[in-house]
Design a protein around this motif. Structure first.
Motif, short mmCIF file in Angstrom:
data_model
loop_
_atom_site.label_atom_id
_atom_site.label_comp_id
_atom_site.label_asym_id
_atom_site.label_seq_id
_atom_site.Cartn_x
_atom_site.Cartn_y
_atom_site.Cartn_z
N SER A 3 -6.73 7.93 15.86
CA SER A 3 -5.91 7.59 17.03
C SER A 3 -5.76 8.83 17.88
N TRP A 4 -5.88 8.65 19.21
CA TRP A 4 -5.80 9.75 20.16
C TRP A 4 -4.51 9.61 20.95
N ASN A 5 -3.79 10.72 21.12
CA ASN A 5 -2.48 10.65 21.76
C ASN A 5 -2.26 11.84 22.69
N ARG A 6 -1.59 11.60 23.81
CA ARG A 6 -1.11 12.71 24.63
C ARG A 6 0.15 13.23 23.97
N LEU A 7 0.18 14.52 23.70
CA LEU A 7 1.24 15.10 22.89
C LEU A 7 2.40 15.59 23.75
N THR A 8 3.60 15.44 23.22
CA THR A 8 4.81 15.98 23.83
C THR A 8 5.34 17.11 22.96
N SER A 9 6.40 17.73 23.40
CA SER A 9 6.98 18.84 22.64
C SER A 9 7.40 18.42 21.24
N ASP A 10 7.68 17.13 21.05
CA ASP A 10 8.05 16.65 19.72
C ASP A 10 6.89 16.72 18.73
N ASP A 11 5.66 16.78 19.26
CA ASP A 11 4.46 16.77 18.40
C ASP A 11 3.90 18.16 18.14
N GLN A 16 0.39 22.45 15.64
CA GLN A 16 0.17 23.85 15.97
C GLN A 16 -0.86 24.54 15.08
N GLY A 17 -1.09 24.03 13.91
CA GLY A 17 -2.12 24.60 13.04
C GLY A 17 -3.53 24.37 13.56
N LEU A 18 -3.68 23.50 14.57
CA LEU A 18 -4.98 23.21 15.16
C LEU A 18 -5.15 23.87 16.52
N MET A 19 -4.23 24.78 16.86
CA MET A 19 -4.29 25.48 18.14
C MET A 19 -4.38 26.98 17.89
N LEU A 20 -4.98 27.70 18.83
CA LEU A 20 -4.93 29.16 18.77
C LEU A 20 -3.47 29.59 18.77
N LYS A 21 -3.15 30.58 17.96
CA LYS A 21 -1.76 30.95 17.79
C LYS A 21 -1.09 31.36 19.09
N VAL A 25 2.18 29.49 21.16
CA VAL A 25 3.39 30.20 21.60
C VAL A 25 3.68 29.96 23.08
N SER A 26 2.63 29.77 23.89
CA SER A 26 2.80 29.64 25.33
C SER A 26 3.13 28.22 25.79
N LEU A 27 3.09 27.24 24.89
CA LEU A 27 3.29 25.85 25.28
C LEU A 27 4.62 25.59 26.00
N PRO A 28 5.75 26.09 25.50
CA PRO A 28 7.02 25.79 26.19
C PRO A 28 7.04 26.27 27.64
N GLU A 29 6.49 27.46 27.89
CA GLU A 29 6.49 27.99 29.26
C GLU A 29 5.60 27.15 30.17
N LEU A 30 4.41 26.79 29.70
CA LEU A 30 3.52 25.96 30.50
C LEU A 30 4.12 24.59 30.77
N GLU A 31 4.77 24.03 29.76
CA GLU A 31 5.42 22.72 29.91
C GLU A 31 6.54 22.78 30.94
N ALA A 32 7.35 23.84 30.88
CA ALA A 32 8.47 23.99 31.81
C ALA A 32 7.99 24.11 33.25
N GLY A 34 5.28 22.66 34.39
CA GLY A 34 4.49 21.49 34.76
C GLY A 34 2.99 21.75 34.78
N ARG A 35 2.52 22.68 33.93
CA ARG A 35 1.12 23.08 33.96
C ARG A 35 0.41 22.81 32.63
N LEU A 36 0.88 21.81 31.89
CA LEU A 36 0.37 21.62 30.53
C LEU A 36 -0.13 20.19 30.32
N ALA A 37 -1.29 20.08 29.66
CA ALA A 37 -1.79 18.79 29.19
C ALA A 37 -2.33 19.00 27.77
N VAL A 38 -1.81 18.24 26.81
CA VAL A 38 -2.20 18.40 25.41
C VAL A 38 -2.52 17.04 24.82
N PHE A 39 -3.67 16.94 24.16
CA PHE A 39 -4.04 15.72 23.45
C PHE A 39 -4.39 16.06 22.02
N GLY A 40 -4.07 15.11 21.13
CA GLY A 40 -4.38 15.30 19.73
C GLY A 40 -5.01 14.06 19.16
#
Length: 295
Positions: A3-11, A16-21, A25-32, A34-40
């Motif tokens: 299953s493919w999903n667009r991820l939110t901060s809850d995910d 995070q083990g599948l992302m570069l460290k 770490v930068s996800l919250p700033e990018l999300e705040a 409005g510059r972030l798109a994440v799929f899992g």
């Protein structure tokens, strides 16, 4: 079953083990901003699902571009169309946002490089282009004879980047694309700023150069932008500033560094080949591929 999903901060913690460290770490700033798109992608199983892949993109809606900053699929799930589907979900979402062009950077010299390039070719990305050379160093850089505290010219002061005033910062932001190209911007968010050795040159209250580093991991920093203004480019200040920054890195107990030198700056490439290459653990290439969405 996947299953493919667009991820939110809850995910994010789940994936995070599948992302570069440094990307995680930068996800919250990018999300705040409005510059972030994440799929899992998850492998459904009983009684729970487990994540097997993730892709993170930094989005710039103003200019209609996006940059993939992390892409990973677990080894046992590769060559099964999982990565292709993951990218297609991201591309569809970005196209819906009005994004027209997407970029992905990667590095040569890894065991996965050839497989990655074959994957990108199958998915109709552009042929790779060389954008930068990357010089990898360790503590042996301390043996370099040029690594000493060069006295700065009269009127030039080295300050930590965090000491910039708000007016200095505002002025530099306004000069991007005029005074310096975007790839030498000191305001990137690719990873957490390394405060111990990110430094600037100050002359009569104005910032006339900088060396900006980012913490990629606990033991590694990335030298991403070394720049001095045109009136000082033949003065040797760039290398003097870089020498200070490397010394600060070693003093801070950080053993490894990566220097990214853009191929469009032949002068800096010449310096790097003369001064860094003899003490580098290895030299690799940074390559870029592009894709036009909706074509």
């Amino acid at each position: 079953m996947y299953s493919w999903n667009r991820l939110t901060s809850d995910d994010w913690t789940f994936y995070q083990g599948l992302m570069l460290k440094h990307v995680a770490v930068s996800l919250p700033e990018l999300e705040a901003e409005g510059r972030l798109a994440v799929f899992g992608v998850e492998l459904a199983s009983s009684p729970s699902s487990s994540p097997v892949g993730a892709v993170v993109a930094e989005v710039n809606r103003q200019v209609g571009t996006a940059h993939i900053v992390s892409l990973f699929v677990q080894g046992q799930h590769r060559r099964a169309g999982v990565g292709t589907a993951l990218l297609r979900h991201l591309e569809s979402y970005l196209h819906m946002l009005g994004i027209e062009r997407i970029r992905f950077d990667y590095y040569s010299g890894k065991s996965s490089t050839s497989a990655l390039e074959a994957f990108l070719h199958r998915n109709k990305w552009s042929p790779p282009s060389l954008t930068a050379k990357v010089y990898h160093i360790d503590r042996h850089i301390a043996e370099a004879p040029w690594l000493r505290n060069h006295p700065m010219p009269a009127g030039i002061t080295v300050i930590h980047w965090t000491q910039l005033t708000s007016s200095q910062e505002s002025e530099l932001r306004e000069q991007e694309g005029v005074l310096y190209p975007s790839f030498l911007s000191p305001f990137k968010t690719i990873a957490p700023l390394e405060k111990s050795n990110s430094v600037a040159l100050e002359a009569e209250g104005r910032i006339v150069g900088w060396t900006i580093t980012y913490r990629l991991s606990e033991d590694t920093v990335l030298y991403d932008a070394v720049f001095v203004t045109p009136q000082y480019q033949l003065s040797g200040l760039a290398f003097m500033l870089l020498s200070r920054s490397v010394t600060m890195q070693l003093d801070a107990g950080i053993p490894y560094g990566m220097f990214t030198v853009n191929v469009s700056t032949p002068f800096m490439l010449s310096i790097a080949d003369r001064r860094l290459r003899p003490y580098a653990v290895k030299v690799s290439e940074k390559r870029a591929v592009y894709k036009i969405l909706g074509s």
